[in-house]
Design a protein around this motif. Structure first.
Motif, PDB file in Angstrom:
ATOM      1  N   LEU A 179     -10.069 -16.738  31.128  1.00 57.00           N
ATOM      2  CA  LEU A 179      -8.627 -16.737  30.874  1.00 57.00           C
ATOM      3  C   LEU A 179      -8.202 -15.406  30.263  1.00 57.00           C
ATOM      4  O   LEU A 179      -8.743 -14.975  29.243  1.00 57.00           O
ATOM      5  N   ASN A 180      -7.252 -14.763  30.893  1.00 59.01           N
ATOM      6  CA  ASN A 180      -6.802 -13.449  30.472  1.00 59.01           C
ATOM      7  C   ASN A 180      -5.301 -13.350  30.718  1.00 59.01           C
ATOM      8  O   ASN A 180      -4.850 -13.369  31.863  1.00 59.01           O
ATOM      9  N   PHE A 181      -4.544 -13.242  29.626  1.00 59.26           N
ATOM     10  CA  PHE A 181      -3.084 -13.183  29.737  1.00 59.26           C
ATOM     11  C   PHE A 181      -2.553 -11.751  29.673  1.00 59.26           C
ATOM     12  O   PHE A 181      -1.354 -11.545  29.464  1.00 59.26           O
ATOM     13  N   ALA A 182      -3.440 -10.753  29.835  1.00 62.48           N
ATOM     14  CA  ALA A 182      -2.999  -9.362  29.723  1.00 62.48           C
ATOM     15  C   ALA A 182      -1.953  -9.011  30.791  1.00 62.48           C
ATOM     16  O   ALA A 182      -1.083  -8.169  30.562  1.00 62.48           O
ATOM     17  N   LYS A 183      -2.037  -9.653  31.965  1.00 65.12           N
ATOM     18  CA  LYS A 183      -1.083  -9.381  33.044  1.00 65.12           C
ATOM     19  C   LYS A 183      -0.134 -10.559  33.259  1.00 65.12           C
ATOM     20  O   LYS A 183       0.420 -10.736  34.345  1.00 65.12           O
ATOM     21  N   TYR A 184       0.059 -11.340  32.227  1.00 62.90           N
ATOM     22  CA  TYR A 184       0.905 -12.535  32.334  1.00 62.90           C
ATOM     23  C   TYR A 184       2.321 -12.147  32.755  1.00 62.90           C
ATOM     24  O   TYR A 184       2.946 -11.241  32.159  1.00 62.90           O
ATOM     25  N   ASP A 185       2.834 -12.813  33.772  1.00 61.09           N
ATOM     26  CA  ASP A 185       4.173 -12.511  34.298  1.00 61.09           C
ATOM     27  C   ASP A 185       5.178 -13.471  33.667  1.00 61.09           C
ATOM     28  O   ASP A 185       5.330 -14.608  34.109  1.00 61.09           O
ATOM     29  N   LYS A 297      -0.575 -21.283  13.921  1.00 61.90           N
ATOM     30  CA  LYS A 297      -0.841 -20.312  14.976  1.00 61.90           C
ATOM     31  C   LYS A 297      -2.263 -19.781  14.813  1.00 61.90           C
ATOM     32  O   LYS A 297      -2.791 -19.743  13.700  1.00 61.90           O
ATOM     33  N   ALA A 298      -2.863 -19.368  15.928  1.00 62.97           N
ATOM     34  CA  ALA A 298      -4.205 -18.793  15.871  1.00 62.97           C
ATOM     35  C   ALA A 298      -4.369 -17.791  17.006  1.00 62.97           C
ATOM     36  O   ALA A 298      -3.951 -18.041  18.139  1.00 62.97           O
ATOM     37  N   ASP A 299      -4.975 -16.642  16.690  1.00 57.64           N
ATOM     38  CA  ASP A 299      -5.293 -15.628  17.688  1.00 57.64           C
ATOM     39  C   ASP A 299      -6.666 -15.961  18.279  1.00 57.64           C
ATOM     40  O   ASP A 299      -7.664 -16.023  17.559  1.00 57.64           O
ATOM     41  N   LEU A 300      -6.717 -16.193  19.591  1.00 63.12           N
ATOM     42  CA  LEU A 300      -7.972 -16.586  20.237  1.00 63.12           C
ATOM     43  C   LEU A 300      -8.631 -15.446  20.995  1.00 63.12           C
ATOM     44  O   LEU A 300      -9.607 -15.667  21.715  1.00 63.12           O
ATOM     45  N   SER A 301      -8.132 -14.241  20.836  1.00 64.29           N
ATOM     46  CA  SER A 301      -8.687 -13.119  21.597  1.00 64.29           C
ATOM     47  C   SER A 301     -10.167 -12.939  21.325  1.00 64.29           C
ATOM     48  O   SER A 301     -10.942 -12.597  22.220  1.00 64.29           O
ATOM     49  N   ALA A 302     -10.579 -13.199  20.084  1.00 65.86           N
ATOM     50  CA  ALA A 302     -11.991 -13.042  19.731  1.00 65.86           C
ATOM     51  C   ALA A 302     -12.838 -14.211  20.213  1.00 65.86           C
ATOM     52  O   ALA A 302     -14.063 -14.168  20.151  1.00 65.86           O
ATOM     53  N   SER A 303     -12.188 -15.272  20.700  1.00 68.44           N
ATOM     54  CA  SER A 303     -12.909 -16.465  21.161  1.00 68.44           C
ATOM     55  C   SER A 303     -13.119 -16.468  22.665  1.00 68.44           C
ATOM     56  O   SER A 303     -13.488 -17.489  23.238  1.00 68.44           O
ATOM     57  N   GLY A 304     -12.822 -15.352  23.304  1.00 69.69           N
ATOM     58  CA  GLY A 304     -13.078 -15.254  24.740  1.00 69.69           C
ATOM     59  C   GLY A 304     -11.833 -15.289  25.591  1.00 69.69           C
ATOM     60  O   GLY A 304     -11.927 -15.150  26.814  1.00 69.69           O
ATOM     61  N   ALA A 306      -8.710 -13.253  26.493  1.00 70.81           N
ATOM     62  CA  ALA A 306      -8.045 -11.970  26.329  1.00 70.81           C
ATOM     63  C   ALA A 306      -6.536 -12.141  26.283  1.00 70.81           C
ATOM     64  O   ALA A 306      -5.953 -12.786  27.152  1.00 70.81           O
ATOM     65  N   SER A 307      -5.928 -11.557  25.242  1.00 74.40           N
ATOM     66  CA  SER A 307      -4.471 -11.641  25.051  1.00 74.40           C
ATOM     67  C   SER A 307      -3.997 -13.087  24.944  1.00 74.40           C
ATOM     68  O   SER A 307      -2.881 -13.415  25.344  1.00 74.40           O
ATOM     69  N   VAL A 308      -4.850 -13.963  24.400  1.00 70.61           N
ATOM     70  CA  VAL A 308      -4.528 -15.382  24.291  1.00 70.61           C
ATOM     71  C   VAL A 308      -4.361 -15.773  22.821  1.00 70.61           C
ATOM     72  O   VAL A 308      -5.209 -15.460  21.985  1.00 70.61           O
ATOM     73  N   GLY A 309      -3.270 -16.432  22.530  1.00 74.59           N
ATOM     74  CA  GLY A 309      -3.057 -17.042  21.226  1.00 74.59           C
ATOM     75  C   GLY A 309      -2.929 -18.540  21.401  1.00 74.59           C
ATOM     76  O   GLY A 309      -2.949 -19.058  22.521  1.00 74.59           O
ATOM     77  N   ALA A 310      -2.824 -19.250  20.294  1.00 73.22           N
ATOM     78  CA  ALA A 310      -2.659 -20.704  20.351  1.00 73.22           C
ATOM     79  C   ALA A 310      -1.598 -21.125  19.347  1.00 73.22           C
ATOM     80  O   ALA A 310      -1.516 -20.580  18.237  1.00 73.22           O
ATOM     81  N   ALA A 348      -2.456 -23.053  24.487  1.00 76.17           N
ATOM     82  CA  ALA A 348      -2.650 -21.619  24.673  1.00 76.17           C
ATOM     83  C   ALA A 348      -1.331 -20.953  25.060  1.00 76.17           C
ATOM     84  O   ALA A 348      -0.544 -21.512  25.824  1.00 76.17           O
ATOM     85  N   VAL A 349      -1.101 -19.752  24.529  1.00 75.83           N
ATOM     86  CA  VAL A 349       0.103 -18.966  24.859  1.00 75.83           C
ATOM     87  C   VAL A 349      -0.295 -17.508  25.000  1.00 75.83           C
ATOM     88  O   VAL A 349      -1.255 -17.057  24.374  1.00 75.83           O
ATOM     89  N   PRO A 350       0.427 -16.745  25.817  1.00 69.05           N
ATOM     90  CA  PRO A 350       0.107 -15.324  25.968  1.00 69.05           C
ATOM     91  C   PRO A 350       0.538 -14.500  24.739  1.00 69.05           C
ATOM     92  O   PRO A 350       1.551 -14.800  24.118  1.00 69.05           O
ATOM     93  N   LYS A 351      -0.271 -13.499  24.414  1.00 70.54           N
ATOM     94  CA  LYS A 351       0.080 -12.524  23.384  1.00 70.54           C
ATOM     95  C   LYS A 351       0.537 -11.229  24.057  1.00 70.54           C
ATOM     96  O   LYS A 351       0.095 -10.888  25.149  1.00 70.54           O
ATOM     97  N   ARG A 352       1.420 -10.534  23.412  1.00 73.09           N
ATOM     98  CA  ARG A 352       1.872  -9.250  23.969  1.00 73.09           C
ATOM     99  C   ARG A 352       0.868  -8.132  23.679  1.00 73.09           C
ATOM    100  O   ARG A 352       0.681  -7.249  24.486  1.00 73.09           O
TER     101      ARG A 352
END
Length: 353
Positions: A179-185, A297-304, A306-310, A348-352
């Motif tokens: 899961l990678n939200f870096a290119k989330y549209d 809220k939680a930043d999940l980028s370190a959990s695998g 990319a650019s994913v929060g919760a 899960a939600v995308p991070k900018r």
């Protein structure tokens, strides 16, 4: 010997008992289409293979609630066929994505038993695990249900009420591999709101309302092969003043979750269920409204991811009462009339960044 199965009553359950549930179920694109027709969700991640691929997935997974309903339905003939009501959920974790073509099975362990003082019913606690055709666990959750007794006064040994976590901790959330939200549209998803735009304590009125008709409720319950008597047989409800069939609580959950799209367009992917309670009964014909509150809220980028929060979200559903400025509880902590669902989950939600 009778070849029919009357289902288990409270005194039939034993602490530590493991139940393998019947009827494996292969999820198809037809299930996804029916789910959309019944509840109306619009989350892009589950609607488009192309969108999902741009988020690092093999294709569009099924909505996690589809997997939940399928696994839940497997358990009903063994756990809650003779239930009075399903009471709550806890410690729910979605462990792997489910795709059309996957086959799900379910098994449950009895982790708690508690006799009610009326001697006619008791509460059964089970931990259920759903697995795919490769034996990989896709979800696990605890639920507790009030079940009738066959023989009032029968001795039930080994009674215990399990200690359950108040919430799934952020470090135990499992984003889907890749899961990678870096290119989330955001434009295609329907709203620009990212992880950074939500504040703890914020409340969101989802504005829209949706009626669930009797035929829809019956079809939705049959879709998941849920055979609980109270949803189909009015004679099971003959002692209730309403005398009406109860709508399966999962219908309310999915309806409210679909309504949450308006305001949480980018938070469709449920990662965990912290808790849930069907506060009041819901009968077909009532208009369901919903609002959400951001609890954490939680930043999940370190959990695998990319650019994913919760976001930890509390989803409250009401019937025939719009949610704007609607108090869910009074000063004593009792739920207000019209509240039918209190559902606490991580999404899960995308991070900018």
């Amino acid at each position: 010997m009778s070849k029919t199965d009357p289902g288990n009553y409270f005194e039939d359950f034993k602490l530590g008992q493991v139940i393998v549930h019947a009827t494996p179920r292969t999820i198809t694109a037809g299930d996804v289409a029916l789910y959309t027709a019944l509840y109306g969700p619009r989350f892009s991640l589950f609607s488009s293979d192309v969108f999902a691929a741009d988020c690092g997935l093999a294709g569009a997974p099924v909505d996690p609630l589809i997997a939940f309903h399928v696994v839940f339905g497997k358990t009903v003939p063994d756990i809650s066929l003779n239930a009075v009501a399903n009471l709550g959920y806890a410690e729910g974790r979605f462990l792997a994505s489910v795709y059309p073509g996957d086959t799900l099975t379910a098994r449950s362990e009895v982790i708690g038993l508690k006799e009610n003082s009326n001697g006619k019913t008791g509460v059964v606690y089970v931990r259920t695990t759903g697995a795919n055709q490769r034996g990989v666990a896709v979800l696990s959750y605890v639920r507790w249900v009030m079940v009738r007794r066959r023989n009032p006064g029968a001795v039930v040994e080994g009674q215990v009420t399990p200690q359950l976590a108040g919430a799934v901790t952020a470090q135990h959330l499992t984003p889907p591999p890749g899961l990678n939200f870096a290119k989330y549209d955001f434009a295609l998803a329907g709203a620009p709101h990212a992880y950074e735009d939500y504040a703890v304590g914020e409340k969101i009125d989802h504005v829209d309302g949706m009626v669930v008709e009797e035929a829809e409720a019956q079809m939705a319950t049959r879709l998941w092969q849920n055979t609980a008597k109270v949803h189909f047989n009015q004679f099971e409800r003959s002692k209730d003043p309403s005398g009406r069939r109860l709508v399966y609580g999962g219908v309310v959950i999915s309806t409210a979750k679909a309504l949450s799209f308006n305001g949480l367009q980018n938070a469709g992917l449920i990662l965990a269920i912290n808790g849930g309670r069907h506060v009041g009964p819901y009968f077909a014909g009532g208009t369901v409204f919903a609002w959400s509150q951001v609890l954490d809220k939680a930043d999940l980028s370190a959990s695998g991811g990319a650019s994913v929060g919760a976001l930890r979200l509390r989803l409250v559903a009401t019937v025939d009462r719009p949610c704007a400025d609607f108090p869910d509880k009074d000063e004593a902590g009792a739920y207000a009339p019209g509240v039918i669902l209190d559902f606490d989950y991580w999404a899960a939600v995308p991070k900018r960044g």
